[in-house]
Design a protein around this motif. Structure first.
Motif, PDB file in Angstrom:
ATOM      1  N   THR A 102      10.236   8.466 -16.898  1.00  0.00           N
ATOM      2  CA  THR A 102       9.297   9.311 -15.817  1.00  0.00           C
ATOM      3  C   THR A 102       8.011   9.190 -16.156  1.00  0.00           C
ATOM      4  O   THR A 102       7.354   9.044 -14.950  1.00  0.00           O
ATOM      5  CB  THR A 102       9.786  10.735 -16.144  1.00  0.00           C
ATOM      6  OG1 THR A 102       9.591  11.070 -17.423  1.00  0.00           O
ATOM      7  CG2 THR A 102      11.030  11.041 -15.641  1.00  0.00           C
ATOM      8  N   ALA A 133       7.210   5.706 -14.591  1.00  0.00           N
ATOM      9  CA  ALA A 133       7.207   5.738 -13.213  1.00  0.00           C
ATOM     10  C   ALA A 133       6.081   6.412 -12.478  1.00  0.00           C
ATOM     11  O   ALA A 133       5.584   5.893 -11.585  1.00  0.00           O
ATOM     12  CB  ALA A 133       8.604   6.633 -12.636  1.00  0.00           C
ATOM     13  N   GLU A 134       5.563   7.665 -12.993  1.00  0.00           N
ATOM     14  CA  GLU A 134       4.383   8.488 -12.590  1.00  0.00           C
ATOM     15  C   GLU A 134       3.275   7.531 -12.685  1.00  0.00           C
ATOM     16  O   GLU A 134       2.198   7.375 -11.965  1.00  0.00           O
ATOM     17  CB  GLU A 134       4.251   9.484 -13.403  1.00  0.00           C
ATOM     18  CG  GLU A 134       5.094  10.664 -12.903  1.00  0.00           C
ATOM     19  CD  GLU A 134       5.125  11.754 -13.886  1.00  0.00           C
ATOM     20  OE1 GLU A 134       4.104  12.091 -14.825  1.00  0.00           O
ATOM     21  OE2 GLU A 134       6.015  12.649 -14.173  1.00  0.00           O
ATOM     22  N   SER A 181       3.359   4.834 -10.104  1.00  0.00           N
ATOM     23  CA  SER A 181       3.044   5.530  -8.671  1.00  0.00           C
ATOM     24  C   SER A 181       1.585   5.737  -8.480  1.00  0.00           C
ATOM     25  O   SER A 181       1.116   5.741  -7.320  1.00  0.00           O
ATOM     26  CB  SER A 181       4.050   6.910  -8.549  1.00  0.00           C
ATOM     27  OG  SER A 181       5.415   6.463  -8.754  1.00  0.00           O
ATOM     28  N   ALA A 241      -0.403   2.603  -7.654  1.00  0.00           N
ATOM     29  CA  ALA A 241       0.373   1.802  -6.609  1.00  0.00           C
ATOM     30  C   ALA A 241      -1.000   1.135  -5.566  1.00  0.00           C
ATOM     31  O   ALA A 241      -0.595   0.035  -5.293  1.00  0.00           O
ATOM     32  CB  ALA A 241       1.446   2.467  -5.831  1.00  0.00           C
ATOM     33  N   ASP A 258      13.410  -0.381  -8.078  1.00  0.00           N
ATOM     34  CA  ASP A 258      12.575   0.179  -8.658  1.00  0.00           C
ATOM     35  C   ASP A 258      12.586   1.690  -8.896  1.00  0.00           C
ATOM     36  O   ASP A 258      13.063   2.275  -7.908  1.00  0.00           O
ATOM     37  CB  ASP A 258      10.969  -0.303  -7.819  1.00  0.00           C
ATOM     38  CG  ASP A 258       9.785  -0.260  -8.968  1.00  0.00           C
ATOM     39  OD1 ASP A 258       9.420  -1.418  -9.391  1.00  0.00           O
ATOM     40  OD2 ASP A 258       9.398   0.904  -9.355  1.00  0.00           O
ATOM     41  N   SER A 308       9.551   3.607  -9.028  1.00  0.00           N
ATOM     42  CA  SER A 308       8.664   4.090  -8.384  1.00  0.00           C
ATOM     43  C   SER A 308       8.526   4.014  -6.603  1.00  0.00           C
ATOM     44  O   SER A 308       8.360   3.003  -6.209  1.00  0.00           O
ATOM     45  CB  SER A 308       7.339   3.399  -8.854  1.00  0.00           C
ATOM     46  OG  SER A 308       6.178   3.711  -8.241  1.00  0.00           O
ATOM     47  N   ARG A 309       8.706   5.112  -6.111  1.00  0.00           N
ATOM     48  CA  ARG A 309       8.671   4.968  -4.531  1.00  0.00           C
ATOM     49  C   ARG A 309       7.470   4.493  -3.844  1.00  0.00           C
ATOM     50  O   ARG A 309       7.259   3.748  -3.132  1.00  0.00           O
ATOM     51  CB  ARG A 309       8.957   6.670  -4.056  1.00  0.00           C
ATOM     52  CG  ARG A 309       9.033   6.806  -2.542  1.00  0.00           C
ATOM     53  CD  ARG A 309       9.870   5.813  -1.715  1.00  0.00           C
ATOM     54  NE  ARG A 309      11.335   5.827  -2.061  1.00  0.00           N
ATOM     55  CZ  ARG A 309      11.887   4.769  -1.470  1.00  0.00           C
ATOM     56  NH1 ARG A 309      11.412   3.890  -0.712  1.00  0.00           N
ATOM     57  NH2 ARG A 309      13.201   4.590  -1.676  1.00  0.00           N
ATOM     58  N   GLN A 323      15.732   2.844  -4.759  1.00  0.00           N
ATOM     59  CA  GLN A 323      14.890   3.554  -5.882  1.00  0.00           C
ATOM     60  C   GLN A 323      15.962   4.060  -6.708  1.00  0.00           C
ATOM     61  O   GLN A 323      17.000   4.561  -6.961  1.00  0.00           O
ATOM     62  CB  GLN A 323      14.328   4.813  -5.139  1.00  0.00           C
ATOM     63  CG  GLN A 323      13.593   5.554  -6.201  1.00  0.00           C
ATOM     64  CD  GLN A 323      12.874   6.558  -5.703  1.00  0.00           C
ATOM     65  OE1 GLN A 323      12.970   7.298  -4.485  1.00  0.00           O
ATOM     66  NE2 GLN A 323      11.749   7.015  -6.334  1.00  0.00           N
TER      67      GLN A 323
END
Ligand SMILES: C[S@@+](CC[C@H](N)C(=O)[O-])C[C@H]1O[C@@H](n2cnc3c(N)ncnc32)[C@H](O)[C@@H]1O
Length: 256
Positions: free
Chosen positions: A18, A21-22, A25, A28, A88, A90-91, A112
């Motif tokens: 997590t 991913a953050e 994000s 990005a 992936d 990460s949206r 996702q």
């Protein structure tokens, strides 16, 4: 003065998914620009080599794992005509991939998903590719096994990942650039210092090509070639999922 956000980079030794991913994000918006600038556009060349070596055919369905902003998948679709699916966790990274797909008219279905638990049936893909993603896995062995699961027996795998150049003048200069200059420029442009300090830390922590080849074999791949790129800054690992007739066509050698 720009304030460093509370987000700190994940510890490269533990890197909870997590937090990774953050972190992606959060960067990005500037990811593509920094990729091209910091690699002096070598990232484009490396993706072209990966796609050329994968040699997918137009009828192939290829998973681009850790697709991020989609550049490897778009390179594949443009050059080979194969169908690509991007995944992936990460949206915000994939939102940029979606915008590129709309702008270029290229098709890239996106999922996702965490690489450690992919929402695809076993053997769903003729080939899997991943650029600069596996280094971030919380559980490298688990991620490689999951990649093997979704690759059909005999299917191909291309992993593009950073590596460390051998000791040489070039290696010494590169190390100064990679551990000092790159984190500083990354911090100034993205406003997120941690993410660009995390990069050299995870590369230093990642297995060298011979050790990575063993991990790939343990996961169910035959390692066909390991090609150092740009003096060993990156390495392209080319494999075949075991369980079918051997393929020919991958060029290069495998580290002993
Ligand atoms: C350095 S970027 C690479 C993006 C793209 N492949 C490229 O070549 O530019 C790494 C990407 O991997 C994704 N990622 C890392 N670990 C992941 C995991 N366990 N599951 C899914 N995505 C992951 C991140 O969200 C990020 O978008």
């Amino acid at each position: 003065m720009r304030e460093e956000p509370s987000l700190t980079a994940p510890d490269p030794k533990t890197r909870p998914g997590t937090a990774v991913a953050e972190m992606f994000s959060a960067i990005a918006a500037t990811y593509d620009l920094l990729n091209h600038v910091l690699s002096l556009n070598m990232d484009r060349h490396w993706r072209n080599v990966a796609v050329k070596e994968l040699a997918a055919s137009p009828s192939d369905l290829v998973l681009d794992l850790c697709t991020g902003t989609g550049d490897l998948a778009f390179t594949l679709v443009r050059r080979s005509g194969a169908r690509a699916v991007g995944a992936d966790f990460s949206r915000p990274m994939m939102d940029i991939a979606s915008r590129k797909a709309r702008r270029t008219g290229l098709s890239l279905p996106l999922a996702q998903a965490d690489a450690l638990a992919l929402p695809f049936r076993s053997g769903a893909f003729d080939a899997v590719m991943v650029a600069f993603g596996v280094r971030n896995f919380e559980d490298l062995g688990g991620g490689l096994r999951e990649m093997a699961r979704v690759t059909k027996p005999g299917g191909k795998l291309a992993v593009l990942e950073f590596s460390s150049p051998k000791d040489s003048l070039f290696g010494a200069v590169y190390r100064v650039y990679f551990t000092r200059v790159l984190p500083m420029v990354g911090r100034l442009v993205s406003g997120r210092g941690g993410a660009y300090a995390y990069l050299p830390a995870t590369v230093a922590d990642f297995p060298a090509p011979p050790a990575f080849a063993s991990r790939l074999r343990q996961a169910g791949f035959e390692v066909k070639a390991q090609r150092p790129l740009t003096g060993g800054i990156a390495t392209l690992h080319l494999c075949q999922r075991t369980g079918a007739e051997p393929i020919s066509g991958f060029s290069g050698t495998v580290a002993p």
